[in-house]
Scaffold this motif. Structure first.
Motif: not given
Length: 202
Positions: A145-159
């Motif tokens: 939420d604070s952008r200290l971490l950035i999500p990657v590979l979100t299209r492969y994210q498991e349910d």
């Protein structure tokens, strides 16, 4: 961490509401044998393997793969699962990460220079730019939420998978344990609150 952050405070609230009940709580990452060790109830994450236990879903969790902006600026952002082989992946108890591709689950073996059974330690390493990490939302949501971490590979994210209360199927579920189950279940629902104690019978 989930037990410390979410379950233990609710159990404490439960004791405040029902002070005449005694609670013996153990927080551990180990999978305990509930029958052999005499436990009435456990909270477990993810896919359940033990079919001898009854289960009740309490909440959901989401796994995120993420890294710090500095790490991604230096090493690049992976866009496919095969690209993880080119990155320093911070490992927990398993040597693979879980994804979903074309609607099917897929485990991808990853390697890195840190292996640790503490999600907090892996989170700290990711925040310091050491590598990419896969952790549940209750570890990383604030940093995302604070952008200290950035999500990657979100299209492969498991349910989303489950957070479960489990208990032996051959052990009578006492009114006290059912009361705690209902308390946890209602409290962990989005926007939920504990059930009314007025008519509790134990």
């Amino acid at each position: 961490t989930y037990g410390e952050k979410s379950i233990a405070p609710l159990v404490n609230d439960f004791v405040l509401r029902y002070p005449e009940l005694d609670v013996d709580m153990k927080l551990t990452n180990q999978t305990l044998d509930l029958v052999a060790e005499g436990y009435d109830l456990a909270v477990r994450m993810g896919k359940l393997e033990d079919s001898t236990l009854m289960a009740r879903r309490l909440a959901s969790r989401t796994l995120y793969v993420c890294a710090s902006p500095d790490y991604l600026a230096t090493h690049g952002t992976p866009h496919s699962l095969t690209e993880l082989a080119n990155h320093n992946c911070l490992l927990g108890n398993l040597d693979y990460w879980r994804f979903q591709e074309a609607g099917q689950p897929r485990n991808v073996r990853v390697t890195g220079n840190i292996r640790c059974d503490s999600g907090r330690a892996l989170l700290d390493a990711a925040l310091k730019g050491i590598g990419i990490v896969q952790l549940p939302d209750y570890y990383v949501q604030s940093a995302l939420d604070s952008r200290l971490l950035i999500p990657v590979l979100t299209r492969y994210q498991e349910d989303d998978d489950g957070i479960w209360a489990v208990y032996p199927h051959n052990r009578h579920l006492s009114p006290k344990i059912k009361l705690l189950l209902d308390f946890l279940s209602e409290s962990l629902k989005p926007g939920g609150s504990p059930p009314d104690a007025a008519n509790a019978d134990y």
